[in-house]
Design a protein around this motif. Structure first.
Motif, PDB file in Angstrom:
ATOM      1  N   CYS A 101      59.207  20.845  -0.285  1.00 16.88           N
ATOM      2  CA  CYS A 101      57.918  20.759  -1.132  1.00 16.88           C
ATOM      3  C   CYS A 101      58.129  19.252  -1.469  1.00 16.88           C
ATOM      4  O   CYS A 101      56.810  18.622  -1.685  1.00 16.88           O
ATOM      5  N   ALA A 102      59.256  18.693  -2.007  1.00 15.58           N
ATOM      6  CA  ALA A 102      59.153  17.265  -2.357  1.00 15.58           C
ATOM      7  C   ALA A 102      59.036  16.402  -1.238  1.00 15.58           C
ATOM      8  O   ALA A 102      58.052  15.410  -1.568  1.00 15.58           O
ATOM      9  N   LYS A 103      59.323  16.578  -0.176  1.00 10.36           N
ATOM     10  CA  LYS A 103      59.184  15.880   0.867  1.00 10.36           C
ATOM     11  C   LYS A 103      57.779  15.827   1.184  1.00 10.36           C
ATOM     12  O   LYS A 103      57.128  14.684   1.533  1.00 10.36           O
ATOM     13  N   SER A 128      54.980  16.665  -0.553  1.00  7.44           N
ATOM     14  CA  SER A 128      54.299  15.986  -1.620  1.00  7.44           C
ATOM     15  C   SER A 128      54.152  14.494  -1.506  1.00  7.44           C
ATOM     16  O   SER A 128      53.300  14.052  -1.558  1.00  7.44           O
ATOM     17  N   GLU A 129      55.206  13.854  -0.933  1.00  7.06           N
ATOM     18  CA  GLU A 129      55.356  12.430  -0.714  1.00  7.06           C
ATOM     19  C   GLU A 129      54.510  12.028   0.289  1.00  7.06           C
ATOM     20  O   GLU A 129      54.162  11.230   0.536  1.00  7.06           O
ATOM     21  N   LEU A 130      54.279  12.872   1.502  1.00  6.89           N
ATOM     22  CA  LEU A 130      53.466  12.682   2.569  1.00  6.89           C
ATOM     23  C   LEU A 130      52.178  13.064   2.283  1.00  6.89           C
ATOM     24  O   LEU A 130      51.181  12.793   3.048  1.00  6.89           O
ATOM     25  N   GLY A 131      51.743  13.666   1.042  1.00  2.86           N
ATOM     26  CA  GLY A 131      50.294  13.956   0.776  1.00  2.86           C
ATOM     27  C   GLY A 131      49.880  15.340   1.159  1.00  2.86           C
ATOM     28  O   GLY A 131      48.884  15.519   1.263  1.00  2.86           O
ATOM     29  N   ARG A 164      49.620  19.268  -0.371  1.00  5.27           N
ATOM     30  CA  ARG A 164      49.837  20.053  -1.503  1.00  5.27           C
ATOM     31  C   ARG A 164      50.506  21.376  -1.135  1.00  5.27           C
ATOM     32  O   ARG A 164      50.281  22.452  -0.347  1.00  5.27           O
ATOM     33  N   SER A 215      45.806  12.727   4.792  1.00  6.26           N
ATOM     34  CA  SER A 215      46.648  13.295   3.386  1.00  6.26           C
ATOM     35  C   SER A 215      45.697  14.321   2.548  1.00  6.26           C
ATOM     36  O   SER A 215      44.432  14.091   2.757  1.00  6.26           O
TER      37      SER A 215
END
Length: 101
Positions: free
Chosen positions: A13-15, A17-20, A22, A55
């Motif tokens: 999920c961290a990866k 969210s970095e990509l846009g 949700r 995104s």
């Protein structure tokens, strides 16, 4: 207090969210995706989804792509429902339950 070790879902999920995208590790769809697919497979589907939609997409869009590769639109779901209804046995209906007012 000890340091928290991130779960696979949390790291993914961290990866995302970095990509846009949700997504949150507590979401059932994230847990199901992690149980069925590798991180690389999920991230590859994410890249395709981002190319199509940009995104800000929801993780559910990616999950739908992974369930039915090649058909990322809702058309496959609509067709599936009509097919399921056609398999239901026809039952004779007795009296109508309608009451005239």
């Amino acid at each position: 207090m000890g340091t928290k070790i991130p779960t696979r879902e949390g790291a993914l999920c961290a990866k995302l969210s970095e990509l846009g995208v949700r997504a949150a590790p507590y979401m059932l769809v994230v847990q199901e995706m992690c149980a069925r697919h590798s991180d690389e497979h999920i991230l590859a589907a994410t890249e395709i989804a981002l190319e199509k939609k940009g995104s800000g997409i929801h993780i559910g869009y990616i999950a739908a792509m992974l369930k039915d590769p090649g058909k990322s639109s809702g058309e496959s779901v609509k067709q599936k429902h009509t097919d399921d209804r056609s398999r239901l046995p026809r039952h004779a209906v007795g009296q109508s339950n309608l009451i005239r007012l």
